[in-house]
Design an enzyme around this catalytic site. Sequence first.
Site, PDB file in Angstrom:
ATOM      1  N   LYS A   1      26.131  87.661  44.073  1.00  0.00           N
ATOM      2  CA  LYS A   1      25.823  88.807  43.215  1.00  0.00           C
ATOM      3  C   LYS A   1      27.005  89.094  42.293  1.00  0.00           C
ATOM      4  CE  LYS A   1      22.569  91.504  46.026  1.00  0.00           C
ATOM      5  NZ  LYS A   1      22.368  92.779  46.739  1.00  0.00           N
TER       6      LYS A   1
ATOM      7  N   GLU B   1       9.448  99.277  55.739  1.00  0.00           N
ATOM      8  CA  GLU B   1       9.010 100.665  55.836  1.00  0.00           C
ATOM      9  C   GLU B   1       8.038 100.892  56.992  1.00  0.00           C
ATOM     10  OE1 GLU B   1      10.278  99.801  51.655  1.00  0.00           O
ATOM     11  OE2 GLU B   1       8.890  98.844  53.064  1.00  0.00           O
TER      12      GLU B   1
ATOM     13  N   ARG C   1       3.929 102.331  51.490  1.00  0.00           N
ATOM     14  CA  ARG C   1       3.792 101.065  52.201  1.00  0.00           C
ATOM     15  C   ARG C   1       3.613 101.262  53.706  1.00  0.00           C
ATOM     16  NH1 ARG C   1       6.259  96.817  49.046  1.00  0.00           N
ATOM     17  NH2 ARG C   1       7.160  95.835  50.884  1.00  0.00           N
TER      18      ARG C   1
END
Length: 622
Positions: free
Chosen positions: A278, A369, A397
Amino acid sequence: MHPLLTSINFPDDLRKLDRVQLPQLATELRCFLIESVSKTGGHLSSNLGTVELTIALHYIYHTPDDRLVWDVGHQTYVHKILTGRREAMGKLRMAGGIAGFPRRDESPYDAFGTGHSSTSISAALGMAVAAQLENSERRAVAIIGDGALTGGMAFEALNNAGARDANLLVILNDNDMSISQPVGALNNYLARLMSGRFYAAMRRSSEKMFKGMPPVLEFAKRAEEHVKGMVTPSTLFEEFGFNYIGPIDGHDLDVLLDTLGNIRELTGPQFLHVVTQKGKGYAHAEQDCTLYHGVSKFDPANGIDAKPVQPEVQPARPTYAEVFGKWLCDMAAHDKRLVGITPAMCEGSGMAEFAENFPARYFDVGIAEQHALTFAAGLACDGFKPVVAIYSTFLQRAYDQLIHDIALQNLPVMLAIDRGGLVGADGATHAGSFDLSYLRCIPNMTVMAPSDEDECRQMLYTGHQLGTPSAVRYPRGCGSGAAINQEMRALPVGKGVLRRAGKRVAILAFGSMLAPALAAGEQLDASVANMRFVKPLDAELVLQLAREHELLVTVEENAVQGGAGSAVAECLQQHGVAVPLLHLGLPDSFIEQGEHAQMLADCGLDAAGLVKSIEVVAARKF
């Protein structure tokens, strides 16, 4: 300034370049990304990490005929730049500009719209099967990050994909080194070897040869697994039915091109493990990729000041997430049964201080979730009082888990729901437009919507004390600047407050809409009530206002359909009270990205918009 980049408008132009030119293109793309995102804001670290991978994919695969499905979509800026949207990057995530995520209606190169995680493998498998049904040579590729791979849906898709013979490639973009060993020349060489036709042909021939000798075939398979196991992280993906390749260096274009070129000629489910960094190529982002994950405008030369100096005279107002984080720490100090849970949103939800001070009671379950809510339910069954910090859009979700595992069993789980309402630049995929509608219909739920920072703190305390399922729903960003009472006190459940007494018109405001409602009330000499609770609704206050006024107006930063206003209408109907009623809220459409205040104004949810809507109806009624 970027001679190669400016010569490329679409992937066909990219594929005309010689391979030796691609490293220079990667350099130019990184420079352009930093220049562009520093002016607009957006996701930077993840995009800097996928420059070479994106180039290689469009160079090898015949896009848009071949399908690329990007999980979440944070990392698709380079994809957008190479697919005809370079000039449009100047209005990235702005009203009238391009979205920060892939959108099918934006470009034929965006094969699937994303924004939530862990969906790419399912969608790409559907496309691979579609090609199979059409006898097409079209290929489908899912690019998923190691974080998104923690989502259960990704494993459901892997399980299904491995059982089929569709031409699907899943690329794991591993940018945290979380499941991989260090990448080196040997791994790169073996990746080339295992993705090549010779290896694939040898594997198929061996299976045919030993098919009549099951013990030998089993031995051969196990031997292959052990050889791979010496140089790869695990055989997990092989067990799912994929041919696992990697890990390889995701910044080495030669390795990427060779490996992807080989894989495109293979049939059946393939899994390529790519390790990237990243923030690659920008020192500030390499040093703190979390800080540079989602950025506002900044100076590329100096980077972001991680700790900006606040004015001494007028300190910045706390965000609702910070109010929640402070309450969580204060409450945890008083109640050892409190545990905090987040599905991979520690910093965004304001839980960093809690995680540091109460590490044994802090649980980041990853991008999962559904698991987060049922995990909370299990803790609640054994005497703990879980607080789940979650964004409104992501709570969608886990709706079944909320109903079946928490509400049905009437467990003391509290949801701290951030980003309720519109969210600005992230647009429709991240807006919390529906939570009041889908929460208030669930039995046993208490649903609260604070109008300011102090009310948020006290509602969190109220929910924690209830001993039943509850939700506190607050918006993104700062509140009105209300003074926060450090003493925690439980609010009377289901009771609103009349904030302004007026004539003829009564405005019933829910949550964030109190401030514009008060401003509108001043102009119209209308009564204004801060309703506080969506469920249970303050029926006594509603009926009182209905008796004393000629028009009731409900205002919420939520979809009108089924929302808080609908609760008011149901209350009036139940008690046989007939009074003109106007519902104001979010329209029946997905609202595109923009600046939050302007988005509210466009929906008629600022003070001027409320006044205009009320005056139109009042002119007909009075």
